[in-house]
Design a protein around this motif. Structure first.
Motif, PDB file in Angstrom:
ATOM      1  N   GLY A  71      35.996  17.359  43.370  1.00  0.00           N
ATOM      2  CA  GLY A  71      37.172  18.054  43.874  1.00  0.00           C
ATOM      3  C   GLY A  71      38.016  18.668  42.780  1.00  0.00           C
ATOM      4  O   GLY A  71      39.005  19.352  43.045  1.00  0.00           O
ATOM      5  N   LYS A  72      37.628  18.452  41.527  1.00  0.00           N
ATOM      6  CA  LYS A  72      38.430  18.965  40.402  1.00  0.00           C
ATOM      7  C   LYS A  72      38.056  20.388  40.007  1.00  0.00           C
ATOM      8  O   LYS A  72      38.744  21.003  39.191  1.00  0.00           O
ATOM      9  N   GLN A  73      36.952  20.899  40.562  1.00  0.00           N
ATOM     10  CA  GLN A  73      36.500  22.231  40.174  1.00  0.00           C
ATOM     11  C   GLN A  73      37.495  23.299  40.618  1.00  0.00           C
ATOM     12  O   GLN A  73      38.144  23.177  41.649  1.00  0.00           O
ATOM     13  N   GLY A  74      37.612  24.345  39.820  1.00  0.00           N
ATOM     14  CA  GLY A  74      38.554  25.412  40.112  1.00  0.00           C
ATOM     15  C   GLY A  74      38.273  26.087  41.442  1.00  0.00           C
ATOM     16  O   GLY A  74      37.124  26.174  41.892  1.00  0.00           O
ATOM     17  N   PHE A  75      39.328  26.570  42.078  1.00  0.00           N
ATOM     18  CA  PHE A  75      39.212  27.259  43.359  1.00  0.00           C
ATOM     19  C   PHE A  75      40.126  28.479  43.298  1.00  0.00           C
ATOM     20  O   PHE A  75      41.321  28.405  43.589  1.00  0.00           O
ATOM     21  N   SER A  76      39.555  29.603  42.877  1.00  0.00           N
ATOM     22  CA  SER A  76      40.288  30.862  42.851  1.00  0.00           C
ATOM     23  C   SER A  76      40.023  31.586  44.163  1.00  0.00           C
ATOM     24  O   SER A  76      38.875  31.873  44.489  1.00  0.00           O
ATOM     25  N   TRP A  77      41.063  31.908  44.869  1.00  0.00           N
ATOM     26  CA  TRP A  77      40.943  32.382  46.246  1.00  0.00           C
ATOM     27  C   TRP A  77      41.874  33.572  46.445  1.00  0.00           C
ATOM     28  O   TRP A  77      42.749  33.857  45.624  1.00  0.00           O
ATOM     29  N   ILE A  78      41.701  34.267  47.583  1.00  0.00           N
ATOM     30  CA  ILE A  78      42.607  35.349  47.937  1.00  0.00           C
ATOM     31  C   ILE A  78      42.601  35.541  49.450  1.00  0.00           C
ATOM     32  O   ILE A  78      41.547  35.482  50.087  1.00  0.00           O
ATOM     33  N   HIS A  79      43.773  35.714  50.014  1.00  0.00           N
ATOM     34  CA  HIS A  79      43.934  36.018  51.441  1.00  0.00           C
ATOM     35  C   HIS A  79      43.363  37.417  51.692  1.00  0.00           C
ATOM     36  O   HIS A  79      43.579  38.331  50.906  1.00  0.00           O
ATOM     37  N   ILE A  80      42.665  37.602  52.791  1.00  0.00           N
ATOM     38  CA  ILE A  80      42.018  38.881  53.079  1.00  0.00           C
ATOM     39  C   ILE A  80      43.019  40.036  53.076  1.00  0.00           C
ATOM     40  O   ILE A  80      42.701  41.145  52.627  1.00  0.00           O
ATOM     41  N   ASN A  81      44.242  39.804  53.550  1.00  0.00           N
ATOM     42  CA  ASN A  81      45.232  40.885  53.564  1.00  0.00           C
ATOM     43  C   ASN A  81      45.638  41.299  52.154  1.00  0.00           C
ATOM     44  O   ASN A  81      45.812  42.485  51.871  1.00  0.00           O
ATOM     45  N   ASP A  82      45.803  40.315  51.260  1.00  0.00           N
ATOM     46  CA  ASP A  82      46.122  40.642  49.872  1.00  0.00           C
ATOM     47  C   ASP A  82      44.954  41.378  49.210  1.00  0.00           C
ATOM     48  O   ASP A  82      45.162  42.294  48.412  1.00  0.00           O
ATOM     49  N   LEU A  83      43.749  40.967  49.537  1.00  0.00           N
ATOM     50  CA  LEU A  83      42.570  41.632  48.990  1.00  0.00           C
ATOM     51  C   LEU A  83      42.541  43.105  49.394  1.00  0.00           C
ATOM     52  O   LEU A  83      42.391  43.998  48.541  1.00  0.00           O
ATOM     53  N   VAL A  84      42.704  43.365  50.667  1.00  0.00           N
ATOM     54  CA  VAL A  84      42.686  44.744  51.176  1.00  0.00           C
ATOM     55  C   VAL A  84      43.838  45.546  50.578  1.00  0.00           C
ATOM     56  O   VAL A  84      43.661  46.691  50.154  1.00  0.00           O
ATOM     57  N   ASN A  85      45.009  44.936  50.514  1.00  0.00           N
ATOM     58  CA  ASN A  85      46.161  45.633  49.940  1.00  0.00           C
ATOM     59  C   ASN A  85      45.951  45.951  48.457  1.00  0.00           C
ATOM     60  O   ASN A  85      46.441  46.974  47.964  1.00  0.00           O
ATOM     61  N   ALA A  86      45.228  45.094  47.750  1.00  0.00           N
ATOM     62  CA  ALA A  86      44.923  45.365  46.340  1.00  0.00           C
ATOM     63  C   ALA A  86      44.003  46.578  46.206  1.00  0.00           C
ATOM     64  O   ALA A  86      44.181  47.407  45.306  1.00  0.00           O
ATOM     65  N   TYR A  87      43.022  46.682  47.096  1.00  0.00           N
ATOM     66  CA  TYR A  87      42.165  47.873  47.096  1.00  0.00           C
ATOM     67  C   TYR A  87      43.000  49.125  47.340  1.00  0.00           C
ATOM     68  O   TYR A  87      42.864  50.132  46.631  1.00  0.00           O
ATOM     69  N   LEU A  88      43.874  49.090  48.348  1.00  0.00           N
ATOM     70  CA  LEU A  88      44.714  50.245  48.660  1.00  0.00           C
ATOM     71  C   LEU A  88      45.618  50.588  47.479  1.00  0.00           C
ATOM     72  O   LEU A  88      45.815  51.766  47.156  1.00  0.00           O
ATOM     73  N   PHE A  89      46.175  49.576  46.840  1.00  0.00           N
ATOM     74  CA  PHE A  89      47.071  49.752  45.701  1.00  0.00           C
ATOM     75  C   PHE A  89      46.365  50.471  44.554  1.00  0.00           C
ATOM     76  O   PHE A  89      46.878  51.442  43.994  1.00  0.00           O
ATOM     77  N   VAL A  90      45.173  50.010  44.217  1.00  0.00           N
ATOM     78  CA  VAL A  90      44.424  50.611  43.110  1.00  0.00           C
ATOM     79  C   VAL A  90      43.965  52.022  43.461  1.00  0.00           C
ATOM     80  O   VAL A  90      43.988  52.928  42.622  1.00  0.00           O
ATOM     81  N   ILE A  91      43.562  52.227  44.718  1.00  0.00           N
ATOM     82  CA  ILE A  91      43.135  53.565  45.150  1.00  0.00           C
ATOM     83  C   ILE A  91      44.311  54.541  45.102  1.00  0.00           C
ATOM     84  O   ILE A  91      44.185  55.656  44.568  1.00  0.00           O
ATOM     85  N   GLU A  92      45.432  54.130  45.644  1.00  0.00           N
ATOM     86  CA  GLU A  92      46.581  55.036  45.706  1.00  0.00           C
ATOM     87  C   GLU A  92      47.142  55.351  44.320  1.00  0.00           C
ATOM     88  O   GLU A  92      47.591  56.470  44.061  1.00  0.00           O
ATOM     89  N   LYS A  93      47.085  54.374  43.395  1.00  0.00           N
ATOM     90  CA  LYS A  93      47.604  54.596  42.051  1.00  0.00           C
ATOM     91  C   LYS A  93      46.532  55.088  41.073  1.00  0.00           C
ATOM     92  O   LYS A  93      46.836  55.387  39.919  1.00  0.00           O
TER      93      LYS A  93
END
Length: 283
Positions: free
Chosen positions: A178-200
């Motif tokens: 249970g000590k292993q790293g868990f890097s995660w992202i909410h699907i809405n934040d993921l999609v918004n990050a794509y939009l952010f990078v595309i728009e900028k």
């Protein structure tokens, strides 16, 4: 603006396509038939778009036989190589090429930003390294952004959906230590990050993860709390190895990554906390 997406029928592709359309973008899909037709035919589609997004790739949470490891590689390397070749052949170049990678490129045991990154030496890290190298060949023709995805949490698919049944039955628990790293992202934040990078029109390497990575045990406790179910049955590593073979590494190991480049660019996460994110997805 027109956006070409490979892998548009997958979890991320479906959510991204819907979000782009809601913002007034026109989405063009590139499927197996397009790739089978070769780079020249694919270039005809590339000619008509401003952005190319590469999401293609076979799932990695599976039993890794030698044949399946080759499928993991081919599904990423071949599609990426064809897209970069199509961009080179296109008479009208896209303004941006976004290609997927994963935080699995990093080794276990440390917290990584894009600036202090080190590359691991396991199978997945080597796949990600080679995958990114193929995508970067397009940098001669256009801007390139590499997205290193963490574990994508969504209510309608992916890792979270697969975990729900045992947890709802009261059979959930941490994996191995249970000590292993868990890097995660909410699907809405993921999609918004794509939009952010595309728009900028940003370029470079971006960790697409919550700014608050956690570990497997903390994630497990948060999921149990949101579902109002006990969490007391750890899943031993040897049991996962019996099911997944070498692929069990995807579950028994993990990385911690910080999305420093997104934050510096001004991106704001709506769901940075794991418990709140799970509550939002499962409400």
């Amino acid at each position: 603006m027109k956006v070409l997406i490979s892998g548009s029928t997958g979890l991320v592709g479906k959510h991204l396509s819907a979000a782009l359309k809601s913002k007034g973008f026109e989405v063009v899909s590139a499927g197996r038939t397009d790739f089978a037709s070769g780079a020249a035919a694919l270039a005809e589609k590339v000619n008509k778009v401003e952005v190319v997004v590469n999401l293609a790739g076979a799932p990695v949470v599976a039993r890794w036989s030698e044949a399946y490891k080759k499928e993991i590689e081919d599904s990423r390397f071949q599609t990426t190589a064809l897209l970069t070749e199509a961009i080179a052949l296109a008479t009208k170049k896209p303004r941006l090429f976004i290609s997927t990678s994963a935080v699995g490129i990093y080794p276990d045991g440390e917290v990584f930003t894009e600036a202090n990154a080190r590359v691991g030496d396991d199978f997945l890290a080597k796949v990600c390294t080679a995958w990114e190298a193929r995508a970067m060949k397009a940098a001669k023709e256009t801007k390139v952004a590499i997205f290193r995805l963490g574990i994508v949490l969504a209510a309608d698919g992916g890792a979270l959906q697969k975990m729900l049944l045992p947890f709802k039955m009261g059979l959930g628990g941490p994996i191995a230590t249970g000590k292993q790293g868990f890097s995660w992202i909410h699907i809405n934040d993921l999609v918004n990050a794509y939009l952010f990078v595309i728009e900028k029109q940003l370029q470079g390497v971006f960790n697409l993860t919550s700014p608050r990575p956690t570990d497997n045990a903390t994630y497990t406790r948060a999921l149990g709390k949101v579902l109002h179910r006990p969490v007391f049955m750890p899943i031993p590593a040897f049991a996962l190895k019996l099911v997944f073979g070498e692929g069990a590494l995807m579950l028994t190991s993990g990385q911690k990554a910080i999305p420093e480049n997104l934050i510096k660019a001004g991106f704001v996460f709506e769901h940075p906390d794991i418990e709140e994110a799970l509550a939002d997805l499962l409400k």
